[in-house]
Design an enzyme around this catalytic site. Structure first.
Site, PDB file in Angstrom:
ATOM      1  N   TYR A  47       0.900  -1.219  -0.004  1.00 42.24           N
ATOM      2  CA  TYR A  47       0.031   0.289  -0.116  1.00 42.24           C
ATOM      3  C   TYR A  47       0.792   1.455  -0.047  1.00 42.24           C
ATOM      4  CZ  TYR A  47      -3.666  -3.270   1.711  1.00 42.24           C
ATOM      5  OH  TYR A  47      -4.652  -4.457   2.026  1.00 42.24           O
ATOM      6  N   LEU A 186     -17.785  -4.240   2.165  1.00 44.39           N
ATOM      7  CA  LEU A 186     -18.827  -3.341   1.547  1.00 44.39           C
ATOM      8  C   LEU A 186     -18.692  -3.836   0.008  1.00 44.39           C
ATOM      9  CD1 LEU A 186     -18.403  -0.038   3.549  1.00 44.39           C
ATOM     10  CD2 LEU A 186     -19.735  -1.877   4.041  1.00 44.39           C
ATOM     11  N   ILE A 225     -12.821  -5.332   8.067  1.00 40.41           N
ATOM     12  CA  ILE A 225     -11.697  -4.158   7.972  1.00 40.41           C
ATOM     13  C   ILE A 225     -12.022  -3.288   6.799  1.00 40.41           C
ATOM     14  CG2 ILE A 225      -9.647  -5.245   8.995  1.00 40.41           C
ATOM     15  CD1 ILE A 225      -8.430  -5.734   6.533  1.00 40.41           C
ATOM     16  N   LYS A 227     -12.656  -0.167   4.588  1.00 39.20           N
ATOM     17  CA  LYS A 227     -11.884   0.861   4.324  1.00 39.20           C
ATOM     18  C   LYS A 227     -12.449   2.231   4.307  1.00 39.20           C
ATOM     19  CE  LYS A 227     -10.576   2.697   0.298  1.00 39.20           C
ATOM     20  NZ  LYS A 227     -10.433   2.654  -1.072  1.00 39.20           N
ATOM     21  N   SER A 228     -12.114   3.414   4.764  1.00 37.01           N
ATOM     22  CA  SER A 228     -12.864   4.504   4.626  1.00 37.01           C
ATOM     23  C   SER A 228     -11.836   5.683   4.798  1.00 37.01           C
ATOM     24  CB  SER A 228     -14.154   4.793   5.646  1.00 37.01           C
ATOM     25  OG  SER A 228     -14.573   6.022   5.068  1.00 37.01           O
ATOM     26  N   ASN A 237     -18.974   3.101  10.594  1.00 32.13           N
ATOM     27  CA  ASN A 237     -18.831   1.661  10.595  1.00 32.13           C
ATOM     28  C   ASN A 237     -18.217   0.950  11.723  1.00 32.13           C
ATOM     29  OD1 ASN A 237     -19.106   2.214   7.717  1.00 32.13           O
ATOM     30  ND2 ASN A 237     -16.757   2.012   7.327  1.00 32.13           N
TER      31      ASN A 237
HETATM   32  P1  A2P Z   1     -14.916   6.931   1.616  1.00 30.49           P
HETATM   33  O1  A2P Z   1     -13.602   6.583   1.642  1.00 30.49           O
HETATM   34  O2  A2P Z   1     -15.601   7.813   1.049  1.00 30.49           O
HETATM   35  O3  A2P Z   1     -15.695   6.340   2.939  1.00 30.49           O
HETATM   36  P2  A2P Z   1     -14.585  -1.599   1.129  1.00 30.49           P
HETATM   37  O4  A2P Z   1     -13.901  -1.477   2.449  1.00 30.49           O
HETATM   38  O5  A2P Z   1     -15.477  -2.824   0.789  1.00 30.49           O
HETATM   39  O6  A2P Z   1     -13.367  -1.662  -0.046  1.00 30.49           O
HETATM   40  O7  A2P Z   1     -15.284  -0.256   0.612  1.00 30.49           O
HETATM   41  C1  A2P Z   1     -14.458   0.875   0.674  1.00 30.49           C
HETATM   42  C2  A2P Z   1     -15.412   1.958  -0.086  1.00 30.49           C
HETATM   43  O8  A2P Z   1     -16.585   2.315   0.708  1.00 30.49           O
HETATM   44  C3  A2P Z   1     -14.621   3.202  -0.117  1.00 30.49           C
HETATM   45  O9  A2P Z   1     -14.868   3.755  -1.306  1.00 30.49           O
HETATM   46  C4  A2P Z   1     -15.406   4.246   1.039  1.00 30.49           C
HETATM   47  O10 A2P Z   1     -15.277   5.419   0.735  1.00 30.49           O
HETATM   48  C5  A2P Z   1     -16.827   3.689   1.154  1.00 30.49           C
HETATM   49  N1  A2P Z   1     -17.457   3.509   2.171  1.00 30.49           N
HETATM   50  C6  A2P Z   1     -16.975   3.290   3.431  1.00 30.49           C
HETATM   51  N2  A2P Z   1     -17.713   3.146   4.521  1.00 30.49           N
HETATM   52  C7  A2P Z   1     -18.859   3.607   3.880  1.00 30.49           C
HETATM   53  C8  A2P Z   1     -19.977   4.093   4.617  1.00 30.49           C
HETATM   54  N3  A2P Z   1     -20.357   3.809   5.873  1.00 30.49           N
HETATM   55  N4  A2P Z   1     -20.907   4.307   3.745  1.00 30.49           N
HETATM   56  C9  A2P Z   1     -20.781   4.617   2.522  1.00 30.49           C
HETATM   57  N5  A2P Z   1     -19.582   4.393   1.864  1.00 30.49           N
HETATM   58  C10 A2P Z   1     -18.723   4.062   2.470  1.00 30.49           C
END
Ligand code: A2P
Length: 272
Positions: A47, A186, A225, A227-228, A237
Site C-alpha cells: 500500500y 462493503l 476491515i 476501508k474509509s 462503520n
Molecule cells: P469513503 O472513503 O469515501 O468512505 P470496502 O471496504 O468494501 O473496500 O469499501 C470501501 C469503499 O466504501 C470506499 O470507497 C469508501 O469510501 C466506501 N465506504 C466506506 N464506508 C462507507 C459507509 N459507511 N458508507 C458509504 N460508503 C462507505
C-alpha cells in the site's frame, strides 16, 4: 466494541482498512479511526502507506499495546533474507517494535511456502511479530500453509461480503480455530445501494453499510476491515454493536450468486 477470540488472542471485530489510501489521507483516516475507538488497523507493504499509519498511531492518544496492527509482505519478497529485511523495514516505518500480525499478501507459486513460513516463524521467535497468517489463500492453500508452518496460521484475510460469503472457507476456519479477516466487506462500495440492506437498515435506523458490517461481524470467527477516509463513514462503520440481525435477516442478506441478484456484475463492482 465486540471481539473475536482465536488461538487465545482477542481481535476487535472492526478494524480500519487502508488499501488504496496514501499519504496524509492515510494519516488522517487512522487518526480519525483511533479517536472514534478503533483499536485494529490493517496495512501492507504494497500500500506504500506504512509510514503514515505509524505516524498516526504515534501521534494519537493511544498506547501501542492497545492497537492490533497488521501488515503484509509483498509476494516478491518471500525469500527468507528478503522477507526478514522487508519486515524490519516495515516495523521501522510503522514506528514500532513489533506487529501483531504479519501476513503473506498473496500466494506466490514460485516461492517455497515452507521456507517462507519458517522465516515468518523466526520473526515470531525474535519478538518482531506476534502472529503469522496469509491473505487471498484458497482453502487448499491455507491447509498447505498450516501443514508447513512452524507457527499456527492465525488468519486468512479474504474478500467477504453479502455477495461473497465464502461459506466453505469460513466453515473450515471455524472448525480449525482460524480467523477469517473480511476485506472489502462493503463489496468495495457495491453493497451500498442494495435495496434489501436498505430495507433491513430502516428497521434499526442503520445504513446499508452498517447492515453489511453487522452481517459480517455476526459470523463466528469473522472480523471486518472496512476501508474509509471519510470521518462520517469511519464513525458509522464502528457504530454497529447496538443492534442484532435475526436469523432470517442473516440468511436473506447472503446472496452468493451475484448473477441472480443482477446488479453486481452489471456494475463491475463485485470481483471474484
Ligand atoms: P469513503 O472513503 O469515501 O468512505 P470496502 O471496504 O468494501 O473496500 O469499501 C470501501 C469503499 O466504501 C470506499 O470507497 C469508501 O469510501 C466506501 N465506504 C466506506 N464506508 C462507507 C459507509 N459507511 N458508507 C458509504 N460508503 C462507505
Amino acid at each position: 466494541m465486540e471481539y473475536e477470540t482465536v488461538q487465545g488472542t482477542s481481535v476487535p471485530k472492526i478494524g480500519l482498512g487502508t488499501w488504496q489510501t496514501a499519504g496524509q489521507e492515510t494519516y488522517g483516516a487512522v487518526r480519525t479511526a483511533l479517536a472514534a475507538g478503533y483499536r485494529h488497523i490493517d496495512t501492507a507493504q504494497a500500500y506504500g502507506n506504512e509510514r503514515y499509519v505509524g505516524n498516526a498511531i504515534h501521534d494519537a492518544d493511544v498506547d501501542r499495546e492497545d492497537v492490533f496492527l497488521t501488515t503484509k509482505v509483498r509476494p516478491d519478497r518471500f525469500r527468507p533474507g528478503r522477507l526478514k529485511r522487508s519486515v524490519a523495514n516495515s516495523i521501522r516505518k510503522l514506528d514500532t517494535t513489533y506487529v501483531d500480525l504479519l501476513l503473506l499478501h498473496w500466494p506466490n507459486p514460485l516461492a517455497d511456502l515452507r521456507e517462507t513460513m519458517e522465516a515468518m516463524a523466526d520473526l515470531v521467535e525474535r519478538g518482531d511479530v506476534r502472529h503469522v497468517g496469509v491473505s487471498n489463500f484458497s482453502k487448499k492453500r491455507l491447509m498447505k500453509a498450516q501443514r508447513v508452518s512452524p507457527e499456527p496460521i492465525f488468519t486468512n484475510q479474504v474478500k467477504f461480503h453479502p455477495f461473497k460469503p465464502q461459506r466453505e472457507l469460513l466453515r473450515y476456519c471455524q472448525d480449525s480455530d482460524v480467523l477469517l479477516t473480511a476485506y472489502s466487506p462493503l463489496g468495495t462500495g457495491g453493497v451500498l445501494d442494495d435495496d434489501l440492506l436498505r430495507r433491513i437498515g430502516a428497521r434499526y435506523d442503520k445504513t446499508p453499510a452498517q447492515v453489511a458490517l453487522r452481517w459480517a461481524t455476526q459470523h463466528q470467527n469473522v472480523v471486518a476491515i472496512p476501508k474509509s477516509t471519510s470521518q462520517d463513514h469511519i464513525e458509522q462503520n464502528i457504530d454497529i454493536f447496538d443492534f442484532k440481525l435475526d436469523r432470517e435477516e442473516l440468511d436473506r442478506i447472503a446472496r452468493p450468486d451475484p448473477v441472480k441478484n443482477g446488479l453486481a456484475f452489471a456494475k463491475g463492482t463485485i470481483g471474484i
